[in-house]
Design an enzyme around this catalytic site. Structure first.
Site, PDB file in Angstrom:
ATOM      1  N   CYS A 292      13.987  11.935   4.864  1.00 60.02           N
ATOM      2  CA  CYS A 292      14.301  11.425   6.298  1.00 60.02           C
ATOM      3  C   CYS A 292      15.152  11.784   6.842  1.00 60.02           C
ATOM      4  O   CYS A 292      15.285  11.692   8.507  1.00 60.02           O
ATOM      5  CB  CYS A 292      13.312   9.968   7.302  1.00 60.02           C
ATOM      6  SG  CYS A 292      14.659   8.869   5.163  1.00 60.02           S
TER       7      CYS A 292
ATOM      8  N   LYS B 221       1.203  -1.038  -0.273  1.00 60.26           N
ATOM      9  CA  LYS B 221       0.040   0.047  -0.086  1.00 60.26           C
ATOM     10  C   LYS B 221       0.997   1.480   0.531  1.00 60.26           C
ATOM     11  O   LYS B 221       1.800   1.659   1.111  1.00 60.26           O
ATOM     12  CB  LYS B 221      -0.485  -0.229   0.910  1.00 60.26           C
ATOM     13  CG  LYS B 221      -1.482   1.144   1.021  1.00 60.26           C
ATOM     14  CD  LYS B 221      -2.260   1.661   2.101  1.00 60.26           C
ATOM     15  CE  LYS B 221      -1.427   2.868   2.738  1.00 60.26           C
ATOM     16  NZ  LYS B 221      -1.486   4.471   2.092  1.00 60.26           N
TER      17      LYS B 221
ATOM     18  N   GLY C  39       7.588   6.066   7.679  1.00 64.46           N
ATOM     19  CA  GLY C  39       6.238   6.839   7.350  1.00 64.46           C
ATOM     20  C   GLY C  39       6.333   7.520   8.865  1.00 64.46           C
ATOM     21  O   GLY C  39       8.108   7.560   9.496  1.00 64.46           O
ATOM     22  N   GLY C  40       5.323   8.249   9.102  1.00 59.93           N
ATOM     23  CA  GLY C  40       5.570   8.870  10.151  1.00 59.93           C
ATOM     24  C   GLY C  40       5.922   8.629  11.656  1.00 59.93           C
ATOM     25  O   GLY C  40       5.438   7.005  11.503  1.00 59.93           O
TER      26      GLY C  40
ATOM     27  N   GLU D  20      10.628  16.653  14.523  1.00 59.10           N
ATOM     28  CA  GLU D  20      10.724  16.327  12.431  1.00 59.10           C
ATOM     29  C   GLU D  20       9.244  17.866  11.326  1.00 59.10           C
ATOM     30  O   GLU D  20       8.211  17.483  11.447  1.00 59.10           O
ATOM     31  CB  GLU D  20      10.116  15.737  12.154  1.00 59.10           C
ATOM     32  CG  GLU D  20      10.526  14.790  10.116  1.00 59.10           C
ATOM     33  CD  GLU D  20      10.500  13.381   9.850  1.00 59.10           C
ATOM     34  OE1 GLU D  20       8.988  12.879  10.441  1.00 59.10           O
ATOM     35  OE2 GLU D  20      11.322  13.003   9.317  1.00 59.10           O
TER      36      GLU D  20
ATOM     37  N   THR E  16       2.425   7.423  13.008  1.00 62.41           N
ATOM     38  CA  THR E  16       1.514   6.270  12.297  1.00 62.41           C
ATOM     39  C   THR E  16       2.413   5.310  12.698  1.00 62.41           C
ATOM     40  O   THR E  16       1.745   4.152  13.324  1.00 62.41           O
ATOM     41  CB  THR E  16       1.863   7.117  10.618  1.00 62.41           C
ATOM     42  OG1 THR E  16       1.184   8.361  10.316  1.00 62.41           O
ATOM     43  CG2 THR E  16       0.774   5.570  10.604  1.00 62.41           C
ATOM     44  N   GLY E  17       3.340   4.997  13.336  1.00 62.15           N
ATOM     45  CA  GLY E  17       4.763   3.919  13.083  1.00 62.15           C
ATOM     46  C   GLY E  17       3.598   3.627  14.817  1.00 62.15           C
ATOM     47  O   GLY E  17       3.396   2.411  14.949  1.00 62.15           O
TER      48      GLY E  17
ATOM     49  N   GLU F 209      -1.120   7.343   0.031  1.00 60.43           N
ATOM     50  CA  GLU F 209      -2.783   8.189  -0.978  1.00 60.43           C
ATOM     51  C   GLU F 209      -1.912   9.174  -2.249  1.00 60.43           C
ATOM     52  O   GLU F 209      -2.604   9.635  -3.098  1.00 60.43           O
ATOM     53  CB  GLU F 209      -3.398   8.189  -0.527  1.00 60.43           C
ATOM     54  CG  GLU F 209      -3.312   9.497   0.669  1.00 60.43           C
ATOM     55  CD  GLU F 209      -2.780   8.501   2.100  1.00 60.43           C
ATOM     56  OE1 GLU F 209      -1.871   8.113   2.099  1.00 60.43           O
ATOM     57  OE2 GLU F 209      -3.008   9.285   2.810  1.00 60.43           O
TER      58      GLU F 209
ATOM     59  N   GLU G 185      10.031   1.771   9.939  1.00 59.14           N
ATOM     60  CA  GLU G 185      11.243   3.618   9.581  1.00 59.14           C
ATOM     61  C   GLU G 185      10.674   4.567   9.579  1.00 59.14           C
ATOM     62  O   GLU G 185       9.712   4.905   9.032  1.00 59.14           O
ATOM     63  CB  GLU G 185      11.928   2.901   7.980  1.00 59.14           C
ATOM     64  CG  GLU G 185      12.357   1.623   7.579  1.00 59.14           C
ATOM     65  CD  GLU G 185      13.828   1.575   8.628  1.00 59.14           C
ATOM     66  OE1 GLU G 185      14.294   2.741   8.498  1.00 59.14           O
ATOM     67  OE2 GLU G 185      14.174   0.668   8.480  1.00 59.14           O
TER      68      GLU G 185
HETATM   69  P1  NAD Z   1       2.570   8.684   7.230  1.00 59.91           P
HETATM   70  O1  NAD Z   1       2.971   7.952   8.418  1.00 59.91           O
HETATM   71  O2  NAD Z   1       1.461   9.538   7.223  1.00 59.91           O
HETATM   72  O3  NAD Z   1       2.070   7.740   5.786  1.00 59.91           O
HETATM   73  C1  NAD Z   1       2.651   6.655   6.448  1.00 59.91           C
HETATM   74  C2  NAD Z   1       2.078   5.692   5.283  1.00 59.91           C
HETATM   75  O4  NAD Z   1       1.643   5.293   6.055  1.00 59.91           O
HETATM   76  C3  NAD Z   1       1.091   6.205   3.653  1.00 59.91           C
HETATM   77  O5  NAD Z   1       1.030   4.713   3.285  1.00 59.91           O
HETATM   78  C4  NAD Z   1       0.007   6.056   4.850  1.00 59.91           C
HETATM   79  O6  NAD Z   1      -0.981   5.922   4.075  1.00 59.91           O
HETATM   80  C5  NAD Z   1      -0.258   4.907   5.694  1.00 59.91           C
HETATM   81  N1  NAD Z   1      -0.909   5.479   7.268  1.00 59.91           N
HETATM   82  C6  NAD Z   1      -1.342   6.908   7.516  1.00 59.91           C
HETATM   83  N2  NAD Z   1      -2.042   6.272   8.536  1.00 59.91           N
HETATM   84  C7  NAD Z   1      -2.126   4.967   8.994  1.00 59.91           C
HETATM   85  C8  NAD Z   1      -2.373   4.008   9.432  1.00 59.91           C
HETATM   86  N3  NAD Z   1      -3.224   4.585  11.017  1.00 59.91           N
HETATM   87  N4  NAD Z   1      -1.907   3.153   9.932  1.00 59.91           N
HETATM   88  C9  NAD Z   1      -1.146   2.128   9.306  1.00 59.91           C
HETATM   89  N5  NAD Z   1      -0.724   3.042   7.570  1.00 59.91           N
HETATM   90  C10 NAD Z   1      -1.255   4.557   7.656  1.00 59.91           C
HETATM   91  O7  NAD Z   1       3.967   9.393   6.215  1.00 59.91           O
HETATM   92  P2  NAD Z   1       4.210  10.657   5.243  1.00 59.91           P
HETATM   93  O8  NAD Z   1       3.840  11.738   5.487  1.00 59.91           O
HETATM   94  O9  NAD Z   1       3.780   9.155   4.234  1.00 59.91           O
HETATM   95  O10 NAD Z   1       5.720  10.166   5.106  1.00 59.91           O
HETATM   96  C11 NAD Z   1       6.776  10.977   5.904  1.00 59.91           C
HETATM   97  C12 NAD Z   1       7.371  10.667   7.392  1.00 59.91           C
HETATM   98  O11 NAD Z   1       7.880   9.300   6.571  1.00 59.91           O
HETATM   99  C13 NAD Z   1       8.323  11.721   7.719  1.00 59.91           C
HETATM  100  O12 NAD Z   1       7.795  11.302   8.923  1.00 59.91           O
HETATM  101  C14 NAD Z   1       9.781  10.865   6.910  1.00 59.91           C
HETATM  102  O13 NAD Z   1      10.622  10.466   8.197  1.00 59.91           O
HETATM  103  C15 NAD Z   1       8.804   9.411   7.421  1.00 59.91           C
HETATM  104  N6  NAD Z   1      10.147   8.193   5.996  1.00 59.91           N
HETATM  105  C16 NAD Z   1      11.265   7.804   7.299  1.00 59.91           C
HETATM  106  C17 NAD Z   1      11.760   7.135   6.545  1.00 59.91           C
HETATM  107  C18 NAD Z   1      12.885   5.958   6.699  1.00 59.91           C
HETATM  108  O14 NAD Z   1      13.360   5.840   6.111  1.00 59.91           O
HETATM  109  N7  NAD Z   1      13.348   6.472   7.521  1.00 59.91           N
HETATM  110  C19 NAD Z   1      11.950   7.296   4.726  1.00 59.91           C
HETATM  111  C20 NAD Z   1      11.433   8.097   4.483  1.00 59.91           C
HETATM  112  C21 NAD Z   1      10.132   8.730   4.859  1.00 59.91           C
END
Ligand code: NAD
Length: 498
Positions: free
Chosen positions: A291, A179, A235-236, A392, A239-240, A182, A257
């Protein structure tokens, strides 16, 4: 690019399909807010079908137990196909994310390299025999696929991030449901079109690789689905945490990550030309939406005036524009909502006493008004207590803090819940190594910023995540370890008298 509508862009059980309820989502070009495409928006029912397909494909066994060379062949063929479509993919990535074309080309090349790396690594058999101390017993430790893997990716490096996950997951013999974000799903859809052809040609079961599209609810449905064995999430931080909670009920394996607040430390003996140059790249590449962005400059006090003046001068000269245009150095932020979030943090920093040295707002050029641009910003006079230093920002905002002593800067750099990456600039090799050892970070660069190779692990200490991507550990995330003990000539022991 004309508006395209691609309703049949969910891949479920080997078939390209529209969402069950017909819903679609607009994908927006951040350069001018135009609609690039309409894509399917999956429902929870679509997620259920995708997971069941992946489960059936895994349990059928022919992919999980295929010779490693067959799985490697699929990855290599997909890597070749990426290179054949390199330019098309790069343009699509630029339109979707706003990054420059040269960055997008590098992303396609890096994605190709990671597919090739895991193709090669999967051929090496890491199983081992163990000396049991008994002549009649043979003991082996082997690695097997985990099962059904949910792969959830963010919007900043869409093609690259999904390849970081797909390559080790498939190399290890898992089946997957991916996934993408979006906000930027377009190159992931393209990748799956290429991958699916290669899987079919290799005779893989129809549900080996599945793709669902949608927002957070779709990610959450995957994270909590009882038939998913592993969630790999990038992701963030917030959310993680929620992914980890959702996965807890069925004790899934989880690889996270997450974000970073990455220190870039400049000692007084650094090569200053290079250090200023890299401080700009560290902070402003992809408008800071990286990131590992070096968003926190820790500068030796003796360098303050000279270094910040040059930093501010060069930050003001950074050319913003369409990533497709030659000479443009960085693009817009990914969305209107994201720019507003960055602007809120910026306003808060100024209210907390930060001193604006460059940027600080939207550009004035008429041709940039429709897009989500923000000028590269340098904030001087910052300290570790400020929100802009602790959180961040994920935008083109560089904070400057000063230090006097080595111990002090190590403590400052480690004074954050994050632990992803950072750099130290010094011409004293011993100091470089000493500080690198003391930093609680998953990656440390000495006299450099941002390079990585697929052979070396990537990931975070502390709240920047759990587990590692890339390198041999990246493959291990997708494997279970099994001990097989065989007694050659079993004989009764009569432990119990009867
Ligand atoms: P985000 O956490 O908003 O979304 C990431 C993904 O999770 C998207 O596909 C989103 O639809 C999905 N998501 C949202 N809510 C969810 C839930 N409740 N359960 C499961 N999935 C859900 O992050 P973003 O805004 O897309 O990306 C930016 C973030 O990603 C930044 O914090 C950045 O540091 C991090 N990032 C980390 C790395 C790394 O290698 N550590 C690499 C790239 C980005």
């Amino acid at each position: 690019m004309p508006l395209t509508s691609d309703p049949a862009c969910l891949l479920i059980d080997g078939t390209w399909t529209a969402a069950e309820d017909g819903r679609q989502r607009a994908v927006v070009n951040p350069f001018d807010a135009s609609t690039l495409a309409l894509v399917a928006e999956a429902s929870a029912a679509d997620v259920g079908r995708a997971v069941r397909a992946a489960r059936a494909a895994f349990d059928e066994g022919s992919w999980a137990h295929a010779p490693a060379a067959r799985r490697a062949g699929v990855l290599t063929a997909t890597a070749d196909a990426l290179q054949e479509q390199r330019e098309e993919l790069a343009v699509l990535e630029t339109l979707d994310t706003g990054k420059t074309l040269s960055e997008s080309r590098a992303d396609v090349d890096d994605a190709t390299a990671v597919l090739r790396y895991y193709a090669a690594l999967s051929a090496a058999d890491p199983s081992r025999t163990v000396d049991t101390g008994r002549p009649d017993a043979v003991s082996r430790v082997v690695h097997e696929p985990v099962g059904v893997c949910a792969l959830i990716t963010p919007w900043n490096y869409p093609l690259l991030q999904i390849c970081w996950k797909i390559a080790p997951a498939l190399a290890a013999g898992n089946t997957v449901v991916a996934k993408p974000s979006e906000v930027t799903p377009l190159t992931t859809i393209r990748l799956f079109r290429l991958l699916q052809r290669k899987l079919e040609q290799a005779g893989a079961p129809s549900g080996t690789a599945n793709l669902v599209l949608g927002g957070g609810a779709i990610g959450a449905a995957l994270a909590e689905h009882p038939e998913v064995d592993l969630v790999s999430f990038t992701g963030g931080l917030a959310t993680g945490r929620s992914v980890m909670r959702a996965a807890a009920d069925t004790v899934k394996k989880v690889a996270l990550e997450l974000g970073g607040k990455n220190p870039n430390i400049i000692f007084a003996d650094a090569d200053l030309d290079a250090a200023v140059d890299f401080a700009l790249t560290a902070a402003f590449l992809h408008s800071g939406q990286v990131c590992s962005a070096g968003s926190r400059l820790l500068l030796h006090r003796s360098l303050h005036a000279e270094f910040t003046a040059e930093l501010a001068r060069r930050a003001e000269l950074i050319r913003l524009g369409s990533g497709l245009e030659k000479g443009v150095e960085t693009g817009p932020l990914v969305s209107a909502e994201h720019r507003e979030k960055v602007e809120r943090l910026l306003a808060g920093a100024l209210a907390e006493g930060a001193v604006l040295r460059a940027g600080g707002g939207r550009p004035s050029e008429p041709e940039l008004q429709a897009g989500f641009f923000l000028r590269p910003t340098v904030l001087d006079g910052c300290h570790a207590g400020m929100t802009v230093v602790r959180e961040e920002v994920f935008g083109p905002v560089l904070t400057v803090e000063l230090f006097d002593q080595e111990d002090e800067v190590v403590a400052l750099a480690n004074d954050t819940p994050y632990g992803l990456a950072g750099a130290v600039w010094t011409q004293d090799a011993e100091r470089g190594e000493r500080v690198a050892t003391r930093l609680r970070l998953g990656t440390v660069w000495i006299n450099d910023y941002h390079p990585y190779v697929p052979q070396a692990e990537w990931g975070g200490f502390k709240q920047s995540g759990t587990g590692r991507e890339l390198g041999p550990s990246g493959l291990r995330e997708y494997q279970e370890t099994k001990h097989i003990w065989r007694t050659v000539s079993p004989a009764a022991q009569h432990w119990f008298a009867g």
